[in-house]
Structure formats: C-alpha cells, structure tokens
Design an enzyme around this catalytic site. Sequence first.
Site, short mmCIF file in Angstrom:
data_model
loop_
_atom_site.label_atom_id
_atom_site.label_comp_id
_atom_site.label_asym_id
_atom_site.label_seq_id
_atom_site.Cartn_x
_atom_site.Cartn_y
_atom_site.Cartn_z
N HIS A 142 -10.16 -5.49 -2.39
CA HIS A 142 -8.69 -5.86 -1.88
C HIS A 142 -8.81 -6.05 -0.56
O HIS A 142 -10.00 -5.61 0.25
CB HIS A 142 -7.98 -4.53 -2.16
N ASP A 197 0.94 -1.30 0.09
CA ASP A 197 -0.07 -0.07 0.14
C ASP A 197 1.01 1.29 0.14
O ASP A 197 2.03 1.37 0.89
CB ASP A 197 -0.79 0.09 1.09
N ILE A 198 0.61 2.08 -0.85
CA ILE A 198 1.38 3.39 -0.92
C ILE A 198 1.25 4.42 0.16
O ILE A 198 2.23 5.33 0.28
CB ILE A 198 1.05 4.07 -2.45
N HIS A 201 -6.59 -5.57 2.83
CA HIS A 201 -5.66 -5.06 3.52
C HIS A 201 -4.52 -5.99 4.55
O HIS A 201 -5.64 -6.53 5.29
CB HIS A 201 -6.16 -3.85 4.46
P1 AMP Z 1 -9.94 1.30 0.54
O1 AMP Z 1 -10.47 1.47 -0.89
O2 AMP Z 1 -10.64 2.51 1.65
O3 AMP Z 1 -9.73 0.13 0.97
O4 AMP Z 1 -8.35 2.08 0.31
C1 AMP Z 1 -7.67 1.89 -0.79
C2 AMP Z 1 -6.13 1.93 -0.44
O5 AMP Z 1 -5.39 1.57 -1.69
C3 AMP Z 1 -5.63 3.06 0.41
O6 AMP Z 1 -4.91 2.09 1.68
C4 AMP Z 1 -4.42 3.38 -0.45
O7 AMP Z 1 -3.37 3.97 0.09
C5 AMP Z 1 -4.28 2.55 -1.48
N1 AMP Z 1 -3.70 2.64 -2.71
C6 AMP Z 1 -4.28 3.89 -3.49
N2 AMP Z 1 -3.76 3.70 -4.68
C7 AMP Z 1 -2.77 3.01 -4.66
C8 AMP Z 1 -1.47 2.84 -5.52
N3 AMP Z 1 -1.46 3.48 -6.53
N4 AMP Z 1 -0.46 2.01 -4.95
C9 AMP Z 1 -0.62 1.52 -3.91
N5 AMP Z 1 -1.81 1.54 -2.91
C10 AMP Z 1 -2.47 2.41 -3.35
#
Ligand code: AMP
Length: 129
Positions: free
Chosen positions: A93, A29-30, A95
């Site tokens: 996804h 996660d970025i 986490h």
């Molecule tokens: P959520 O949809 O609320 O579960 O969160 C989406 C997750 O994706 C967040 O923790 C972001 O930091 C992560 N995220 C979004 N874009 C990217 C990316 N390009 N690379 C890695 N992680 C990402």
Amino acid sequence: MASIFTKIINGDIPCYKIAETDKFFAFLDINPNAKGHTLCIPKAEVDKLFDLDDDTYLELMAFSKLVAAAIKKAVPCKRVGMTVIGLEVPHAHVHLIPLNSMEDARFLSKEKLSDAEFQDLAAAIRANL
Ligand code: AMP
C-alpha cells in the site's frame, strides 16, 4: 488467510472508499496522520511494494497520482506526500498524506475523526476525481 485489505476490497470489512478500478482500490486510512490520509492498494495480495511486477507497480503509481490530485483539491494542505511502510499490514500500500508540516509525515500524532467526518472527507475527495 486474506489480508485485512483484501477483506476491505471484498466488502467483508467496511471502509471509506475513495476509488476502485479492476486492479486497484483506494480508501481512507482509519488512523490518519492528517485529514484525507488515504491508502492506495493493488487488489493482488502481495506483501511488499517492490515485489509487485513492474506493470502493476507502475500502474499503482499512476492510480495513486490521480488520487493524490483529488486529495489536493479536496483537502487544504501544502502538498500531498507519499510514503511506503508496510510494517503493520502485509498487503502492499501507498500512503497519500496531506502535509502541512513535517509532523504530518511522522506517523506519531494521529487525527481522531468521527464517522461523519470520514464520510464527508471521502465524499469530497471522490467529487474531485
Ligand atoms: P503500515 O503497514 O505500517 O504501512 O500501516 C498500515 C496502515 O493501515 C496504518 O496507517 C493503519 O492505520 C491502516 N489501517 C489498518 N487497518 C485499517 C482499516 N481497517 N481501514 C483503514 N486503514 C487501516
């Protein structure tokens, strides 16, 4: 339009890759809650986790379990937590978050990591797969 995660799978957007199979992909996660925070996704672009077909859902859990074990070996933590939210990215996804305290599970305080730190973490987790 392809989700940001589909673009990552296709290599159109860079990521710190952890693992890939024919059906699943894992990457850091970025904007991590903690060092080693990893996302596990199906390649099939389905928005909500519980809308996945049963086979894909169960296989994603099995894939996430393998990745979680590698995170636990590579990243000092009390345990690896699993969270599903999906409010930001409409591509299912999981986490996986190394937890040392409840703060790490709250998605409020974030770790700022350098490119080198992300690369080192990804390499350490990959080495334990
Ligand atoms: P959520 O949809 O609320 O579960 O969160 C989406 C997750 O994706 C967040 O923790 C972001 O930091 C992560 N995220 C979004 N874009 C990217 C990316 N390009 N690379 C890695 N992680 C990402």
